[in-house]
Design a protein around this motif. Structure first.
Motif, mmCIF file in Angstrom:
data_model
loop_
_atom_site.group_PDB
_atom_site.id
_atom_site.type_symbol
_atom_site.label_atom_id
_atom_site.label_comp_id
_atom_site.label_asym_id
_atom_site.label_seq_id
_atom_site.Cartn_x
_atom_site.Cartn_y
_atom_site.Cartn_z
ATOM 1 N N ILE A 9 35.004 -20.787 -27.198
ATOM 2 C CA ILE A 9 33.616 -20.205 -27.120
ATOM 3 C C ILE A 9 33.414 -18.739 -27.528
ATOM 4 C CG2 ILE A 9 31.452 -19.872 -25.288
ATOM 5 C CD1 ILE A 9 33.092 -21.902 -23.635
ATOM 6 N N VAL A 10 32.511 -18.249 -28.353
ATOM 7 C CA VAL A 10 32.593 -16.982 -28.797
ATOM 8 C C VAL A 10 31.235 -16.391 -28.448
ATOM 9 C CG1 VAL A 10 32.922 -15.692 -30.849
ATOM 10 C CG2 VAL A 10 33.873 -17.847 -30.715
ATOM 11 N N ASP A 11 31.269 -15.293 -27.768
ATOM 12 C CA ASP A 11 30.307 -14.557 -26.990
ATOM 13 C C ASP A 11 30.625 -13.259 -26.496
ATOM 14 O OD1 ASP A 11 27.831 -13.863 -25.702
ATOM 15 O OD2 ASP A 11 27.079 -15.823 -26.020
ATOM 16 N N ASP A 12 29.747 -12.178 -26.829
ATOM 17 C CA ASP A 12 30.110 -10.881 -26.498
ATOM 18 C C ASP A 12 29.636 -10.636 -24.937
ATOM 19 O OD1 ASP A 12 27.334 -10.909 -27.263
ATOM 20 O OD2 ASP A 12 27.280 -8.882 -27.866
ATOM 21 N N GLU A 13 28.894 -11.437 -24.334
ATOM 22 C CA GLU A 13 28.439 -11.583 -23.128
ATOM 23 C C GLU A 13 29.287 -12.224 -21.933
ATOM 24 O OE1 GLU A 13 26.449 -9.592 -21.824
ATOM 25 O OE2 GLU A 13 25.307 -8.955 -23.551
ATOM 26 N N PRO A 14 30.224 -11.574 -21.112
ATOM 27 C CA PRO A 14 31.034 -12.209 -20.366
ATOM 28 C C PRO A 14 30.484 -13.262 -19.367
ATOM 29 C CG PRO A 14 31.798 -9.785 -20.183
ATOM 30 C CD PRO A 14 30.366 -9.975 -21.302
ATOM 31 N N VAL A 15 29.136 -12.907 -19.077
ATOM 32 C CA VAL A 15 28.143 -13.728 -18.083
ATOM 33 C C VAL A 15 28.173 -15.223 -18.926
ATOM 34 C CG1 VAL A 15 26.154 -14.327 -16.962
ATOM 35 C CG2 VAL A 15 27.299 -11.941 -17.003
ATOM 36 N N ASN A 16 27.826 -14.871 -20.257
ATOM 37 C CA ASN A 16 27.534 -16.299 -20.973
ATOM 38 C C ASN A 16 28.917 -17.189 -21.161
ATOM 39 O OD1 ASN A 16 25.020 -15.717 -21.477
ATOM 40 N ND2 ASN A 16 25.458 -14.778 -23.259
ATOM 41 N N LEU A 17 29.988 -16.413 -21.389
ATOM 42 C CA LEU A 17 31.304 -17.118 -21.289
ATOM 43 C C LEU A 17 31.698 -17.756 -20.205
ATOM 44 C CD1 LEU A 17 33.602 -14.343 -23.370
ATOM 45 C CD2 LEU A 17 32.530 -16.395 -24.426
ATOM 46 N N ARG A 18 31.230 -17.252 -19.068
ATOM 47 C CA ARG A 18 31.872 -17.707 -17.649
ATOM 48 C C ARG A 18 31.015 -19.063 -17.682
ATOM 49 N NH1 ARG A 18 32.329 -12.413 -15.953
ATOM 50 N NH2 ARG A 18 30.352 -12.595 -15.199
ATOM 51 N N LEU A 19 29.586 -18.999 -17.894
ATOM 52 C CA LEU A 19 28.636 -20.100 -17.718
ATOM 53 C C LEU A 19 29.422 -21.355 -18.529
ATOM 54 C CD1 LEU A 19 26.087 -21.412 -16.471
ATOM 55 C CD2 LEU A 19 24.873 -20.308 -18.316
ATOM 56 N N ILE A 20 29.382 -20.956 -19.759
ATOM 57 C CA ILE A 20 29.840 -22.214 -20.655
ATOM 58 C C ILE A 20 31.125 -23.089 -20.293
ATOM 59 C CG2 ILE A 20 29.946 -22.989 -22.999
ATOM 60 C CD1 ILE A 20 27.171 -22.225 -22.076
ATOM 61 N N SER A 21 31.873 -21.801 -19.912
ATOM 62 C CA SER A 21 33.539 -22.318 -19.669
ATOM 63 C C SER A 21 33.395 -23.285 -18.252
ATOM 64 C CB SER A 21 34.376 -21.086 -19.276
ATOM 65 O OG SER A 21 34.458 -20.254 -20.395
ATOM 66 N N VAL A 22 32.563 -22.827 -17.319
ATOM 67 C CA VAL A 22 32.453 -23.690 -16.093
ATOM 68 C C VAL A 22 31.657 -25.051 -16.566
ATOM 69 C CG1 VAL A 22 31.140 -23.835 -14.065
ATOM 70 C CG2 VAL A 22 32.342 -21.754 -14.632
ATOM 71 N N THR A 23 30.788 -24.965 -17.284
ATOM 72 C CA THR A 23 30.119 -26.091 -17.752
ATOM 73 C C THR A 23 30.837 -27.308 -18.482
ATOM 74 O OG1 THR A 23 28.112 -25.091 -17.943
ATOM 75 C CG2 THR A 23 27.929 -27.350 -18.960
ATOM 76 N N LEU A 24 32.018 -26.774 -19.395
ATOM 77 C CA LEU A 24 32.807 -27.668 -20.123
ATOM 78 C C LEU A 24 34.162 -27.773 -19.609
ATOM 79 C CD1 LEU A 24 31.610 -26.438 -23.652
ATOM 80 C CD2 LEU A 24 30.877 -28.169 -22.426
ATOM 81 N N GLY A 25 34.541 -26.674 -18.559
ATOM 82 C CA GLY A 25 35.774 -26.798 -18.122
ATOM 83 C C GLY A 25 36.633 -28.013 -17.749
ATOM 84 N N SER A 26 35.642 -28.956 -17.191
ATOM 85 C CA SER A 26 36.164 -30.332 -16.309
ATOM 86 C C SER A 26 36.496 -31.148 -17.457
ATOM 87 C CB SER A 26 35.137 -30.763 -15.428
ATOM 88 O OG SER A 26 33.910 -31.232 -16.228
ATOM 89 N N GLU A 27 36.183 -31.143 -18.663
ATOM 90 C CA GLU A 27 36.387 -32.054 -19.739
ATOM 91 C C GLU A 27 37.361 -31.533 -20.662
ATOM 92 O OE1 GLU A 27 33.143 -34.726 -21.035
ATOM 93 O OE2 GLU A 27 31.813 -33.870 -19.543
ATOM 94 N N TYR A 28 37.329 -30.321 -21.218
ATOM 95 C CA TYR A 28 38.043 -29.873 -22.150
ATOM 96 C C TYR A 28 38.802 -28.566 -21.786
ATOM 97 C CZ TYR A 28 34.093 -32.383 -24.262
ATOM 98 O OH TYR A 28 33.156 -33.240 -24.681
ATOM 99 N N THR A 32 38.395 -18.715 -25.069
ATOM 100 C CA THR A 32 37.238 -17.782 -25.120
ATOM 101 C C THR A 32 37.288 -16.451 -25.991
ATOM 102 O OG1 THR A 32 37.887 -16.598 -23.180
ATOM 103 C CG2 THR A 32 36.198 -18.283 -22.851
ATOM 104 N N ALA A 33 36.450 -16.051 -26.670
ATOM 105 C CA ALA A 33 36.686 -14.704 -27.565
ATOM 106 C C ALA A 33 35.397 -14.056 -27.457
ATOM 107 C CB ALA A 33 36.836 -15.064 -28.866
ATOM 108 N N LEU A 34 35.405 -12.619 -27.341
ATOM 109 C CA LEU A 34 34.460 -11.864 -27.173
ATOM 110 C C LEU A 34 33.798 -11.245 -28.365
ATOM 111 C CD1 LEU A 34 35.856 -9.683 -24.028
ATOM 112 C CD2 LEU A 34 33.582 -11.000 -24.015
ATOM 113 N N ASN A 35 34.420 -11.756 -29.555
ATOM 114 C CA ASN A 35 33.873 -11.021 -30.814
ATOM 115 C C ASN A 35 34.504 -11.940 -31.841
ATOM 116 O OD1 ASN A 35 36.706 -9.888 -31.781
ATOM 117 N ND2 ASN A 35 36.134 -8.712 -29.985
ATOM 118 N N GLY A 36 34.040 -11.560 -33.164
ATOM 119 C CA GLY A 36 34.307 -12.419 -33.997
ATOM 120 C C GLY A 36 35.778 -12.396 -34.740
ATOM 121 N N HIS A 37 36.335 -11.133 -34.616
ATOM 122 C CA HIS A 37 37.837 -10.962 -35.036
ATOM 123 C C HIS A 37 38.657 -11.670 -33.866
ATOM 124 C CE1 HIS A 37 37.043 -8.280 -38.227
ATOM 125 N NE2 HIS A 37 36.378 -7.435 -37.395
ATOM 126 N N GLU A 38 38.372 -11.615 -32.709
ATOM 127 C CA GLU A 38 39.206 -12.386 -31.817
ATOM 128 C C GLU A 38 38.948 -13.764 -31.977
ATOM 129 O OE1 GLU A 38 39.469 -12.380 -26.642
ATOM 130 O OE2 GLU A 38 38.144 -10.967 -27.917
#
Length: 220
Positions: A9-28, A32-38
């Motif tokens: 998951i690549v997003d510069d907003e930590p809130v978005n990263l946490r939300l999607i991580s919780v949504t998918l974390g039970s199956e996958y 995470t990465a906060l920017n393109g280079h990362e």
């Protein structure tokens, strides 16, 4: 055991990263990465099965990240879903043109996102399996061709006895031809007799039998 499927998951907003991580974390396994280079660094370090990619990021845009992924043969088969607040048709066209397989706008329906991710990860797994089987067949074909080449050449010129037809191996030992060939290849032998040899052996047997049936000498 096969590893769990891994989603980046690549997003510069930590809130978005946490939300999607919780949504998918039970199956996958979620990375995470906060920017393109990362994100590119994560791709080089780990085997990734799917990428959720934001567009508007400070260092390099998601469109450019996707183009970098598509230009690399190691990453080109990883499905990319854009997950962005840019909801114009022009932005969507730009995302698909960059190489994405899907384009979702924020706020996203999380249940719909889970279904999209599940279907694309499953497709990636099947594609990887087909590729592994294809590569395995290619390796087996190369090995078979190499073995056949060794059989045809028999490793160069081999001394063979002009009388008994035994051959001299690389250890200077005289051996039966079929023993040598069997050891240096996957060839197996079955024994038979050609017509000339069969006729010759039959004549020899008849001669031996006739000698056994000789009449007694006179005076005996």
């Amino acid at each position: 055991m096969p590893r769990p499927s891994r989603v980046l998951i690549v997003d510069d907003e930590p809130v978005n990263l946490r939300l999607i991580s919780v949504t998918l974390g039970s199956e996958y396994e979620v990375v995470t990465a906060l920017n393109g280079h990362e994100a590119i660094t994560r791709l080089k370090e780990l085997e990734i099965d799917l990428i959720l990619l934001d567009v508007m990021m400070p260092d390099i845009s998601g469109f450019d990240v996707c183009k970098i992924i598509q230009a690399n043969s190691r990453f080109i088969d990883i499905p990319v879903i854009f997950l962005t607040a840019m909801d114009t048709p022009q932005a969507a066209r730009q995302g698909f043109d960059a190489g994405a397989i899907d384009y979702l706008t924020k706020p996203v329906d999380l249940e719909l996102l889970k279904l999209r991710v599940r279907n694309l990860v499953s497709l990636k797994q099947r594609t990887d399996l087909v590729r592994e089987q294809r590569d395995l067949l290619a390796r087996q074909k190369e090995e078979l061709e190499a073995a056949l080449a060794r059989v045809r050449q028999l490793e160069g010129i081999i001394p063979i006895c002009m009388f008994c037809k035994k051959i001299k191996d690389d250890k200077e030992s005289w051996r039966q031809l079929e023993d040598y060939v069997s050891q240096h290849s996957d060839v197996m032998f079955s024994h038979s007799a050609c017509p000339d040899c069969f006729e010759k052996e039959m004549k020899s047997i008849k001669q031996d039998l006739s000698r056994l049936d000789l009449p007694p000498k006179s005076g005996e």
